[in-house]
Design a protein around this motif. Structure first.
Motif, PDB file in Angstrom:
ATOM      1  N   LEU A   1       0.844  -1.179   0.160  1.00 61.13           N
ATOM      2  CA  LEU A   1      -0.104  -0.115  -0.246  1.00 61.13           C
ATOM      3  C   LEU A   1       1.146   1.409  -0.533  1.00 61.13           C
ATOM      4  O   LEU A   1       0.522   2.086  -0.582  1.00 61.13           O
ATOM      5  CB  LEU A   1      -1.286   0.170   0.597  1.00 61.13           C
ATOM      6  CG  LEU A   1      -2.100  -1.079   1.242  1.00 61.13           C
ATOM      7  CD1 LEU A   1      -3.145  -1.104   2.779  1.00 61.13           C
ATOM      8  CD2 LEU A   1      -3.041  -0.841  -0.284  1.00 61.13           C
ATOM      9  N   GLY A   2       2.431   1.251   0.617  1.00 63.13           N
ATOM     10  CA  GLY A   2       2.964   2.610   0.370  1.00 63.13           C
ATOM     11  C   GLY A   2       3.570   2.239  -0.953  1.00 63.13           C
ATOM     12  O   GLY A   2       3.483   4.028  -1.053  1.00 63.13           O
ATOM     13  N   TYR A   3       3.688   1.476  -1.528  1.00 62.99           N
ATOM     14  CA  TYR A   3       3.961   1.630  -3.245  1.00 62.99           C
ATOM     15  C   TYR A   3       3.109   2.236  -3.954  1.00 62.99           C
ATOM     16  O   TYR A   3       3.238   3.219  -4.653  1.00 62.99           O
ATOM     17  CB  TYR A   3       4.870   0.479  -3.805  1.00 62.99           C
ATOM     18  CG  TYR A   3       4.164   0.510  -5.706  1.00 62.99           C
ATOM     19  CD1 TYR A   3       6.284   1.249  -6.008  1.00 62.99           C
ATOM     20  CD2 TYR A   3       3.290   0.211  -6.148  1.00 62.99           C
ATOM     21  CE1 TYR A   3       5.939   1.187  -7.135  1.00 62.99           C
ATOM     22  CE2 TYR A   3       3.782   0.053  -7.559  1.00 62.99           C
ATOM     23  CZ  TYR A   3       5.015   0.380  -7.647  1.00 62.99           C
ATOM     24  OH  TYR A   3       5.477   0.871  -9.403  1.00 62.99           O
ATOM     25  N   VAL A   4       2.232   1.600  -3.468  1.00 58.63           N
ATOM     26  CA  VAL A   4       0.453   2.007  -4.241  1.00 58.63           C
ATOM     27  C   VAL A   4       0.377   3.657  -4.149  1.00 58.63           C
ATOM     28  O   VAL A   4       0.316   4.337  -4.768  1.00 58.63           O
ATOM     29  CB  VAL A   4      -0.965   1.688  -3.648  1.00 58.63           C
ATOM     30  CG1 VAL A   4      -2.381   2.302  -4.299  1.00 58.63           C
ATOM     31  CG2 VAL A   4      -0.511  -0.171  -4.216  1.00 58.63           C
ATOM     32  N   SER A   5       0.480   4.407  -2.365  1.00 52.79           N
ATOM     33  CA  SER A   5       0.128   5.084  -2.240  1.00 52.79           C
ATOM     34  C   SER A   5       1.542   6.537  -3.077  1.00 52.79           C
ATOM     35  O   SER A   5       1.124   7.840  -2.972  1.00 52.79           O
ATOM     36  CB  SER A   5       0.357   5.431  -0.623  1.00 52.79           C
ATOM     37  OG  SER A   5       1.941   5.882   0.118  1.00 52.79           O
ATOM     38  N   ASP A   6       2.661   5.608  -3.304  1.00 53.53           N
ATOM     39  CA  ASP A   6       3.374   6.826  -4.066  1.00 53.53           C
ATOM     40  C   ASP A   6       2.721   7.328  -5.875  1.00 53.53           C
ATOM     41  O   ASP A   6       2.902   7.587  -5.784  1.00 53.53           O
ATOM     42  CB  ASP A   6       4.919   6.273  -4.050  1.00 53.53           C
ATOM     43  CG  ASP A   6       5.468   5.990  -3.002  1.00 53.53           C
ATOM     44  OD1 ASP A   6       5.529   6.931  -1.613  1.00 53.53           O
ATOM     45  OD2 ASP A   6       6.216   5.224  -1.996  1.00 53.53           O
ATOM     46  N   VAL A   7       1.924   6.143  -5.957  1.00 50.60           N
ATOM     47  CA  VAL A   7       2.085   7.041  -7.132  1.00 50.60           C
ATOM     48  C   VAL A   7       0.456   7.157  -7.320  1.00 50.60           C
ATOM     49  O   VAL A   7       0.364   8.407  -8.142  1.00 50.60           O
ATOM     50  CB  VAL A   7       2.159   5.120  -7.621  1.00 50.60           C
ATOM     51  CG1 VAL A   7       0.815   5.159  -9.224  1.00 50.60           C
ATOM     52  CG2 VAL A   7       2.468   4.016  -7.955  1.00 50.60           C
ATOM     53  N   ILE A   8      -0.150   7.134  -6.650  1.00 45.03           N
ATOM     54  CA  ILE A   8      -1.974   8.197  -6.786  1.00 45.03           C
ATOM     55  C   ILE A   8      -2.149   9.099  -5.850  1.00 45.03           C
ATOM     56  O   ILE A   8      -3.430   9.626  -5.583  1.00 45.03           O
ATOM     57  CB  ILE A   8      -2.622   7.067  -6.371  1.00 45.03           C
ATOM     58  CG1 ILE A   8      -3.035   5.946  -5.162  1.00 45.03           C
ATOM     59  CG2 ILE A   8      -2.492   5.946  -7.545  1.00 45.03           C
ATOM     60  CD1 ILE A   8      -4.384   4.810  -5.351  1.00 45.03           C
ATOM     61  N   GLY A   9      -1.384   8.649  -4.291  1.00 44.92           N
ATOM     62  CA  GLY A   9      -1.433   9.583  -3.652  1.00 44.92           C
ATOM     63  C   GLY A   9      -1.790   9.101  -2.091  1.00 44.92           C
ATOM     64  O   GLY A   9      -2.550   7.555  -1.807  1.00 44.92           O
ATOM     65  N   ARG A  10      -1.117   9.596  -1.365  1.00 45.13           N
ATOM     66  CA  ARG A  10      -1.379   9.162   0.763  1.00 45.13           C
ATOM     67  C   ARG A  10      -3.083   9.208   0.762  1.00 45.13           C
ATOM     68  O   ARG A  10      -3.256   8.371   1.290  1.00 45.13           O
ATOM     69  CB  ARG A  10      -0.635  10.041   0.883  1.00 45.13           C
ATOM     70  CG  ARG A  10       0.644   8.775   2.185  1.00 45.13           C
ATOM     71  CD  ARG A  10       0.884   8.469   1.554  1.00 45.13           C
ATOM     72  NE  ARG A  10       2.436   9.107   1.084  1.00 45.13           N
ATOM     73  CZ  ARG A  10       3.687   8.599   0.318  1.00 45.13           C
ATOM     74  NH1 ARG A  10       3.374   7.656  -0.353  1.00 45.13           N
ATOM     75  NH2 ARG A  10       4.042   9.569   0.026  1.00 45.13           N
ATOM     76  N   ILE A  11      -3.413  10.693   0.538  1.00 43.51           N
ATOM     77  CA  ILE A  11      -4.726  10.911   0.892  1.00 43.51           C
ATOM     78  C   ILE A  11      -5.527   9.415   0.504  1.00 43.51           C
ATOM     79  O   ILE A  11      -6.640   9.032   1.409  1.00 43.51           O
ATOM     80  CB  ILE A  11      -5.455  12.314   1.021  1.00 43.51           C
ATOM     81  CG1 ILE A  11      -4.916  12.960   1.695  1.00 43.51           C
ATOM     82  CG2 ILE A  11      -6.808  11.979   1.237  1.00 43.51           C
ATOM     83  CD1 ILE A  11      -4.765  12.934   2.739  1.00 43.51           C
ATOM     84  N   LYS A  12      -5.774   9.181  -0.841  1.00 44.54           N
ATOM     85  CA  LYS A  12      -6.544   8.290  -1.357  1.00 44.54           C
ATOM     86  C   LYS A  12      -6.488   6.662  -0.858  1.00 44.54           C
ATOM     87  O   LYS A  12      -6.949   6.054  -0.342  1.00 44.54           O
ATOM     88  CB  LYS A  12      -6.374   8.289  -2.921  1.00 44.54           C
ATOM     89  CG  LYS A  12      -6.498   9.226  -3.583  1.00 44.54           C
ATOM     90  CD  LYS A  12      -6.871   9.107  -5.327  1.00 44.54           C
ATOM     91  CE  LYS A  12      -6.730  10.586  -5.907  1.00 44.54           C
ATOM     92  NZ  LYS A  12      -6.382  10.560  -7.142  1.00 44.54           N
ATOM     93  N   VAL A  13      -5.494   6.647  -0.396  1.00 43.34           N
ATOM     94  CA  VAL A  13      -4.908   4.855   0.158  1.00 43.34           C
ATOM     95  C   VAL A  13      -5.398   4.927   0.996  1.00 43.34           C
ATOM     96  O   VAL A  13      -6.206   4.335   1.441  1.00 43.34           O
ATOM     97  CB  VAL A  13      -3.532   5.050  -0.442  1.00 43.34           C
ATOM     98  CG1 VAL A  13      -3.045   3.431   0.095  1.00 43.34           C
ATOM     99  CG2 VAL A  13      -2.535   4.583  -2.064  1.00 43.34           C
ATOM    100  N   VAL A  14      -4.859   5.914   2.201  1.00 43.93           N
ATOM    101  CA  VAL A  14      -5.446   6.116   3.414  1.00 43.93           C
ATOM    102  C   VAL A  14      -7.754   6.023   3.482  1.00 43.93           C
ATOM    103  O   VAL A  14      -7.668   5.403   4.270  1.00 43.93           O
ATOM    104  CB  VAL A  14      -5.000   7.558   4.264  1.00 43.93           C
ATOM    105  CG1 VAL A  14      -5.597   7.359   5.889  1.00 43.93           C
ATOM    106  CG2 VAL A  14      -3.400   7.396   4.714  1.00 43.93           C
ATOM    107  N   MET A  15      -7.866   6.498   2.643  1.00 45.35           N
ATOM    108  CA  MET A  15      -9.241   6.932   2.485  1.00 45.35           C
ATOM    109  C   MET A  15      -9.858   5.391   1.852  1.00 45.35           C
ATOM    110  O   MET A  15     -10.828   4.314   2.644  1.00 45.35           O
ATOM    111  CB  MET A  15      -9.662   7.540   0.963  1.00 45.35           C
ATOM    112  CG  MET A  15     -11.657   7.614   1.861  1.00 45.35           C
ATOM    113  SD  MET A  15     -11.606   9.239   1.017  1.00 45.35           S
ATOM    114  CE  MET A  15     -11.287  10.695   1.332  1.00 45.35           C
ATOM    115  N   VAL A  16      -9.307   4.515   0.978  1.00 42.53           N
ATOM    116  CA  VAL A  16      -9.482   3.327   0.779  1.00 42.53           C
ATOM    117  C   VAL A  16      -9.267   2.515   2.054  1.00 42.53           C
ATOM    118  O   VAL A  16     -10.345   1.271   2.832  1.00 42.53           O
ATOM    119  CB  VAL A  16      -8.852   2.625  -0.389  1.00 42.53           C
ATOM    120  CG1 VAL A  16      -8.571   1.347  -0.491  1.00 42.53           C
ATOM    121  CG2 VAL A  16      -9.000   3.620  -1.569  1.00 42.53           C
TER     122      VAL A  16
END
Length: 370
Positions: free
Chosen positions: A248-263
């Motif tokens: 999820l850290g890698y995904v957050s680097d790509v699409i943004g931290r806020i979006k991943v925390v919301m997911v």
């Protein structure tokens, strides 16, 4: 050498994980071995949350100012003392003292390990922090297989403490942060006057409740399960928690931290629903995988927003929220569970819903500094 700092971080986190993610297997052994009640033992988990989080900011101040080496070695000795000392005691109150001292060391080490990634890997911060945090699940996933089969808490704790006191100081001698001139960010005292810091802080507290509940209470939530199934779940939980962090850290680097925390928050709501339904396998999967990545995501987010120069202290203060969620997810949950099982699970669901609300409130007008 930057890769070496990630190795140091992940080994430190592997030992740190035993304070939280091995609690479910230590708890029944401690309850029987010390001949005390469930709530008395749960109080020790609350003390862990209070002391590990309360001292992380203090340790972070010294680590940011003087480097992580000396404060890290001292913290490793404290953390090992919690395990070695507990292996010899018979008094509940002495256990509280030793476990609290060990928790101080664990908390400071958590901040140092995480911020080796925050500071050295600005461009790939999410993945780097997630990789280091992988140890926070991996260590317990391995250890729990053996601890779950132990007849007493004493031998496993002695082995863990001796291993920790030998290995961690040797690694921390090599630990250091980048030169301060290469990093940006305001002092922690200024960041604490920023309203956004506190909105995120509340979101973090509430979002951590499902993870804390499973970490602290599955020992008795799953006591009706067959031993094999229970062992699989308590080993799978930290493993999922650890594996999710670099992913999820890698995904957050790509699409943004806020979006991943919301997911993450959305899946924690789903996991809380499965707790209500007593579908523990699905609850473990969703809360373990997504909840485990929550802390590393928030740490990366704080680094993004408030800079990396004082990130150990910033994240140390932020991490005090875990003390509050520790109380909510252990002592308060246990009290509610004794009063009314259904009410305790609804409480977890309400907390996870509120977490995403405060995260959304924090979004408008964001300014990102790296």
């Amino acid at each position: 050498m930057r890769g070496g700092y990630l190795v140091i971080g992940i080994v430190i986190m592997s030992f740190n994980s035993l304070y939280q993610y091995s609690w479910n297997v230590f708890e029944p052994l401690l309850k029987t071995g010390l001949n005390v009640s469930l709530v008395q033992i749960e109080l020790a988990f609350t003390l862990f949350a209070i002391f590990s989080t309360g001292f992380q900011g203090i340790g972070g101040y010294f680590a940011d100012r003087n480097g992580p080496r000396n404060i890290g070695i001292l913290s490793a000795l404290l953390s090992a003392t919690g395990f070695i000392g507990t292996s010899f005691i018979h008094s509940l109150y002495l256990f509280y003292i030793l476990w609290s001292l060990g928790s101080i060391g664990e908390g400071i080490l958590y901040g140092i390990a995480t911020n080796l990634a925050v500071k050295w890997f600005r461009g790939r911060r999410g993945f780097a922090v997630g990789f280091v945090s992988l140890g926070f699940g991996l260590g317990a996933a391995i250890a729990n297989i053996f601890i779950a089969r132990a007849v007493s808490f004493r031998t496993p704790m002695l082995i863990i403490g001796v291993a920790e006191i030998i290995l961690l100081p040797a690694l921390l001698i090599m630990a250091k942060y980048p030169e301060s001139g290469t990093m940006t960010g305001e002092k922690t005292s200024k960041n604490l006057r920023n309203k956004r810091f506190w909105i995120l802080y509340i979101s973090f507290i509430l979002g951590s409740v499902p993870l804390i509940v499973v970490s602290a209470s599955f020992g008795y939530l799953g006591e009706t399960l067959p031993l094999f199934e229970f062992t699989v779940l308590v080993s799978m939980f930290p493993l999922l928690s650890g594996v999710s962090r670099p992913i999820l850290g890698y995904v957050s680097d790509v699409i943004g931290r806020i979006k991943v925390v919301m997911v993450i928050d959305l899946f924690l709501i789903l996991g809380s629903v499965f707790l209500i339904l007593h579908e523990y396998l699905f609850a473990i999967v969703f809360i373990g995988f997504f909840g485990g990545a929550m802390i590393s995501m928030y740490f990366s987010l704080v680094g993004d927003i408030f800079g990396s120069k004082f990130s150990t202290a910033n994240n140390g203060v932020f991490y005090t929220g875990k003390a509050i969620s520790g109380f909510l997810g252990s002592t308060l949950f246990a009290s509610l569970f004794i009063l009314d099982h259904g009410l305790s699970f609804v409480f977890v669901l309400v907390a996870s819903v509120a977490a995403i609300f405060f995260l959304i409130v924090s979004i408008p007008g964001k300014k990102i500094n790296v």
